[in-house]
Design a protein around this motif. Structure first.
Motif, PDB file in Angstrom:
ATOM      1  N   UNK A  55      46.194  70.177 -25.833  1.00 57.34           N
ATOM      2  CA  UNK A  55      47.051  71.150 -25.934  1.00 57.34           C
ATOM      3  C   UNK A  55      47.492  72.008 -24.724  1.00 57.34           C
ATOM      4  N   UNK A  56      46.235  72.437 -24.158  1.00 61.10           N
ATOM      5  CA  UNK A  56      46.708  73.235 -22.849  1.00 61.10           C
ATOM      6  C   UNK A  56      47.104  72.412 -21.702  1.00 61.10           C
ATOM      7  N   UNK A  61      52.440  71.268 -18.785  1.00 62.24           N
ATOM      8  CA  UNK A  61      53.556  70.357 -18.520  1.00 62.24           C
ATOM      9  C   UNK A  61      54.793  70.728 -18.992  1.00 62.24           C
ATOM     10  N   UNK A  62      54.848  71.257 -20.183  1.00 63.97           N
ATOM     11  CA  UNK A  62      55.925  71.672 -20.634  1.00 63.97           C
ATOM     12  C   UNK A  62      56.628  73.004 -19.808  1.00 63.97           C
ATOM     13  N   UNK A  63      55.614  73.639 -19.341  1.00 64.57           N
ATOM     14  CA  UNK A  63      55.865  74.814 -18.324  1.00 64.57           C
ATOM     15  C   UNK A  63      56.257  74.377 -16.957  1.00 64.57           C
ATOM     16  N   UNK A  69      63.337  72.263 -14.225  1.00 60.22           N
ATOM     17  CA  UNK A  69      64.920  72.339 -14.781  1.00 60.22           C
ATOM     18  C   UNK A  69      65.499  73.595 -14.206  1.00 60.22           C
ATOM     19  N   UNK A  70      64.811  74.715 -14.274  1.00 61.02           N
ATOM     20  CA  UNK A  70      65.215  76.024 -13.550  1.00 61.02           C
ATOM     21  C   UNK A  70      65.775  75.764 -12.210  1.00 61.02           C
ATOM     22  N   UNK A  71      64.506  75.175 -11.485  1.00 62.92           N
ATOM     23  CA  UNK A  71      65.060  74.944  -9.899  1.00 62.92           C
ATOM     24  C   UNK A  71      66.229  74.055  -9.607  1.00 62.92           C
ATOM     25  N   UNK A  72      66.296  72.926 -10.543  1.00 65.76           N
ATOM     26  CA  UNK A  72      67.252  71.887 -10.413  1.00 65.76           C
ATOM     27  C   UNK A  72      68.730  72.649 -10.807  1.00 65.76           C
ATOM     28  N   UNK A  73      68.615  73.633 -11.662  1.00 68.17           N
ATOM     29  CA  UNK A  73      69.934  74.258 -12.022  1.00 68.17           C
ATOM     30  C   UNK A  73      70.365  75.247 -10.576  1.00 68.17           C
ATOM     31  N   UNK A  74      69.471  76.233 -10.146  1.00 66.00           N
ATOM     32  CA  UNK A  74      69.624  76.795  -9.017  1.00 66.00           C
ATOM     33  C   UNK A  74      70.161  75.884  -7.838  1.00 66.00           C
TER      34      UNK A  74
END
Length: 134
Positions: A55-56, A61-63, A69-74
């Motif tokens: 789970x950890x 991995x989700x984080x 995704x955030x960096x790709x959007x930027x």
């Protein structure tokens, strides 16, 4: 009613052996049962630990995926801003004065959010000058 002590002493040898064998089997069965319970508890604890580790790792991995995704959007936003800026900017004179060049660099930095080095490079590309190492 029979006296228990008389029944106990009146057993034959084969009956004694059968009784002892039954008692030994019961003791062995009890020992195996206790060992099995301990092993089961130990394995359950290990499985729970492994599940928490999985789970950890999954949450990590989700984080990382969210950050990616955030960096790709930027990156896409920056690319869009740069493209829009390069399409709208008119070429500067072939030999700009240093003060004019600085104003263009600052203007590029403000409009696109780029750093100074990137803005200088973009300014030189637009003006047709060769870029030099800084």
């Amino acid at each position: 009613m029979a006296d228990f002590s008389l029944v106990f002493f009146s057993l034959t040898t084969s009956q004694w052996l059968v009784a002892v064998a039954v008692i030994l089997q019961l003791l062995l069965l009890g020992t195996f049962w206790v060992s099995f319970r301990k092993l089961k508890k130990n394995y359950q604890t290990q499985i729970e630990d492994l599940q928490s580790y999985v789970n950890a790792v999954n949450q990590g991995a989700i984080g990382m995926g969210k950050r990616l995704i955030r960096v790709e959007k930027q990156l896409t936003q920056q690319s869009t801003r740069i493209s829009a800026y390069t399409n709208n900017v008119k070429a500067t004179p072939p030999s700009p004065k240093p003060l004019d060049d600085e104003n263009v660099v600052v203007s590029i930095m403000k409009k696109t959010g780029l750093g100074r080095a990137e803005a200088q490079l973009l300014s030189r590309i637009q003006s047709g000058q060769k870029a030099r190492a800084i």
